[in-house]
Write an enzyme that holds these catalytic residues in place. Structure first.
Site, PDB file in Angstrom:
ATOM      1  N   CYS A 134       0.973   1.970  -3.478  1.00  0.00           N
ATOM      2  CA  CYS A 134       0.241   0.827  -2.917  1.00  0.00           C
ATOM      3  C   CYS A 134      -0.398  -0.028  -4.001  1.00  0.00           C
ATOM      4  O   CYS A 134      -0.498  -1.245  -3.851  1.00  0.00           O
ATOM      5  CB  CYS A 134      -0.817   1.319  -1.922  1.00  0.00           C
ATOM      6  SG  CYS A 134      -1.938   2.556  -2.593  1.00  0.00           S
ATOM      7  N   GLU A 156      -6.616   1.642   4.357  1.00  0.00           N
ATOM      8  CA  GLU A 156      -6.153   1.360   2.993  1.00  0.00           C
ATOM      9  C   GLU A 156      -4.710   0.926   3.152  1.00  0.00           C
ATOM     10  O   GLU A 156      -3.837   1.748   3.438  1.00  0.00           O
ATOM     11  CB  GLU A 156      -6.298   2.585   2.101  1.00  0.00           C
ATOM     12  CG  GLU A 156      -6.135   2.260   0.620  1.00  0.00           C
ATOM     13  CD  GLU A 156      -4.746   2.559   0.099  1.00  0.00           C
ATOM     14  OE1 GLU A 156      -3.932   1.590   0.029  1.00  0.00           O
ATOM     15  OE2 GLU A 156      -4.469   3.718  -0.214  1.00  0.00           O
ATOM     16  N   GLU A 210       5.068  -7.388  -0.445  1.00  0.00           N
ATOM     17  CA  GLU A 210       5.079  -6.027  -0.987  1.00  0.00           C
ATOM     18  C   GLU A 210       6.460  -5.421  -0.800  1.00  0.00           C
ATOM     19  O   GLU A 210       6.943  -5.299   0.327  1.00  0.00           O
ATOM     20  CB  GLU A 210       4.020  -5.168  -0.289  1.00  0.00           C
ATOM     21  CG  GLU A 210       3.936  -3.768  -0.871  1.00  0.00           C
ATOM     22  CD  GLU A 210       2.877  -2.911  -0.195  1.00  0.00           C
ATOM     23  OE1 GLU A 210       2.218  -2.116  -0.895  1.00  0.00           O
ATOM     24  OE2 GLU A 210       2.718  -3.036   1.040  1.00  0.00           O
ATOM     25  N   LYS A 268      -2.241  13.391  11.097  1.00  0.00           N
ATOM     26  CA  LYS A 268      -0.895  12.971  11.483  1.00  0.00           C
ATOM     27  C   LYS A 268      -0.159  12.586  10.209  1.00  0.00           C
ATOM     28  O   LYS A 268      -0.301  11.479   9.700  1.00  0.00           O
ATOM     29  CB  LYS A 268      -0.969  11.788  12.459  1.00  0.00           C
ATOM     30  CG  LYS A 268       0.213  11.712  13.456  1.00  0.00           C
ATOM     31  CD  LYS A 268       1.566  11.474  12.815  1.00  0.00           C
ATOM     32  CE  LYS A 268       1.731  10.037  12.362  1.00  0.00           C
ATOM     33  NZ  LYS A 268       3.107   9.786  11.782  1.00  0.00           N
TER      34      LYS A 268
END
Length: 502
Positions: A307, A272, A404, A196
């Site tokens: 990330c 993750e 973040e 996906k």
């Protein structure tokens, strides 16, 4: 599509784009065929550098997920892939890597058009993606089971078997590279994989599906469901017939997926997730000019949409003022440009939503008293461009110092001692990556052991290759990509105990 001449400049890449866009595959790939979504619905994918529509792509939902899962389950039951001799699976995956190599310009361009990253960066991603496929393919016939230590009257075997059906949900910031990190070990282990891709960057995944079919992957073994996370992604996560869910993305979504797994069949979930990575510069590090350039690249590469971006720069106060000056100077050479220009270091933010999000964080940094040293305003013209932004005087209590941002925003902190640096670095919900710069080997060993992080980079940032695992701790997740460790995650251990007494 292959080209006889490699694109060399912006004009070459633009010409290739004009040839490529009209022929884009926009349908889902289910049970060995490209098909429209069952609902007939589509989603729009945009070029963030211009705001123009690239294509309308099939928008899959629960009905399509059900079809794909059924096809994968049937393929696994047939054993066309799971029970294929390891050497034969290896040949197919190596063939896929060869095809990706032959089409790497096309694949790189798709990622650049879809999410706005510089084409030079996308080409680097292709090298990583192809390397991942090759590494895991070569591992297939080199990973052994075990024979347990027993007495003469018994034989204990520990076998590794494929899990069955694996759903991989990948992000938009490194579309094809993250895809390869997920699907390569899962396929190498003999599983069937349903991919996906992000609704923001589905084009390279659909092209990969065509290459996978050409490489010889059997029917139902690899499928691609473009669509939204709350439709197609949720359906896969809740499916009772999916054995494993692999995800890279935000911590918030990762938590939701774990809940879905618990609500369904307790499928394995490998995550993750987010990061707010500390990059620690001690006063004894060598060549401050070089380190400053690398510290800037650690956050501004890929527009900060990374990330493991080194978004928290911790600098020893005795060199802080001079060092931040050097970082600001380095940032001047990293301004965003046209993604099709190979000389551009940064491109556009992926879409307006992310663009607005980053600008809101910049405004928050100003409101909370951080000192703006560079950037801070969007660029005029079409597209979603934000220049490198540097805030000094950031404290752990500030929003930009804790959350973040996923954009080109660097927060600089000062420290006076090693103990303070370690405490500040570990003061985070995240633990994906950390860096430290020093020439003191004793300090390097002490600090690297004390940092709560899945990865520690010493006198570099984001180093490593396919031989080492990639992943985090705390709310950065629990799984590992790359290396033999990721291959093991997609297998089930089976014990066979034989009595030899006759």
């Amino acid at each position: 599509m292959t080209t006889s001449k490699r694109p060399q400049n912006r004009a070459d890449w633009q010409a290739l784009a004009e040839t490529l866009i009209p022929s884009l595959e926009t349908r889902a790939f289910i049970d060995d065929a490209f098909v429209d979504a069952a609902s007939g619905e589509t989603l729009e994918t945009l070029n963030p550098a211009s705001g123009e529509t690239l294509a309308h792509v099939a928008s899959c939902d629960a009905a399509d997920a059900e079809l794909a899962v059924a096809a994968a389950r049937a393929a696994h039951a047939r054993g066309d892939w799971a029970r294929l001799a390891p050497a034969k699976r290896k040949r197919v995956l190596l063939r896929l890597a060869e095809l990706m190599e032959a089409h790497k310009d096309e694949l790189a361009l798709l990622d650049t058009l879809d999410m706005g990253k510089p084409v030079s960066s996308s080409l680097g991603d292709m090298a990583g993606a192809i390397g991942s496929i090759r590494h895991q393919a070569e591992s297939i016939d080199k990973v052994y089971g075990e024979v347990a230590p027993t007495g003469d009257d018994s034989l204990g075997l520990v076998l590794r078997e494929p899990l069955g059906v694996v759903a991989s949900i990948v992000p938009w910031n490194f579309p094809l590279m993250m895809t390869a990190w997920k699907i390569a070990p899962a396929l190498a282990a003999g599983n069937c994989v349903i991919l996906k891709p992000s609704e923001k960057s589905p084009l390279s995944a659909l092209r990969l599906a065509g290459l996978a079919k050409e490489a010889g992957l059997p029917r139902g073994v690899f499928q691609v469901l473009p669509g939204y996370g709350h439709t197609a992604g949720k359906a896969l996560a809740l499916s009772m017939e999916v054995d494993c869910l692999s995800f890279t993305g935000s911590t918030q979504v990762g938590k939701q997926l774990m809940q879905y797994a618990g609500q369904s069949n307790l499928k394995r979930v490998y995550l993750e997730c987010g990061g707010k990575s500390p990059n620690i510069v001690f006063a004894d590090c060598k060549n401050l000019d070089k380190v400053a350039k690398r510290a800037a690249a650690a956050i501004f590469h890929n527009q900060g949409e990374v990330c493991i971006a080194g978004s928290r720069l911790l600098v020893e106060n005795s060199i802080r003022e001079a060092f931040v000056d050097k970082v600001v100077e380095a940032a001047k050479a990293m301004q965003p440009g046209n993604p099709l220009d190979p000389e551009s270091f940064m491109g556009a933010m992926v879409d307006e939503t992310q663009y607005r999000r980053v600008l809101d964080y910049i405004a928050k940094g100003r409101e909370e008293g951080a000192q703006l040293r560079a950037g801070g305003a969007s660029l005029e013209g079409p597209g979603y461009f934000i220049p490198p932004t540097v805030f000094d005087g950031v404290t752990p209590a500030m929003t930009i110092g804790r959350e973040e941002i996923f954009g080109p925003v660097l927060s600089v902190f000062g420290f006076d001692s090693e103990e303070e640096a370690v405490a500040m670095a570990n003061d985070s919900d995240y633990g994906l990556a950390a860096g430290l710069w020093s020439q003191d080997i004793d300090r390097i060993m002490r600090v690297s052991r004390r940092l709560h992080s899945g990865q520690v980079f010493v006198n570099n940032w984001a180093g490593g290759d396919q031989t080492v695992p990639f992943g985090g701790v705390k709310q950065s997740g629990n799984g590992r990509d790359k290396s033999h460790h990721s291959l093991a995650e997609y297998t089930e251990l089976k014990t066979v105990w034989m009595s030899l007494q006759g």
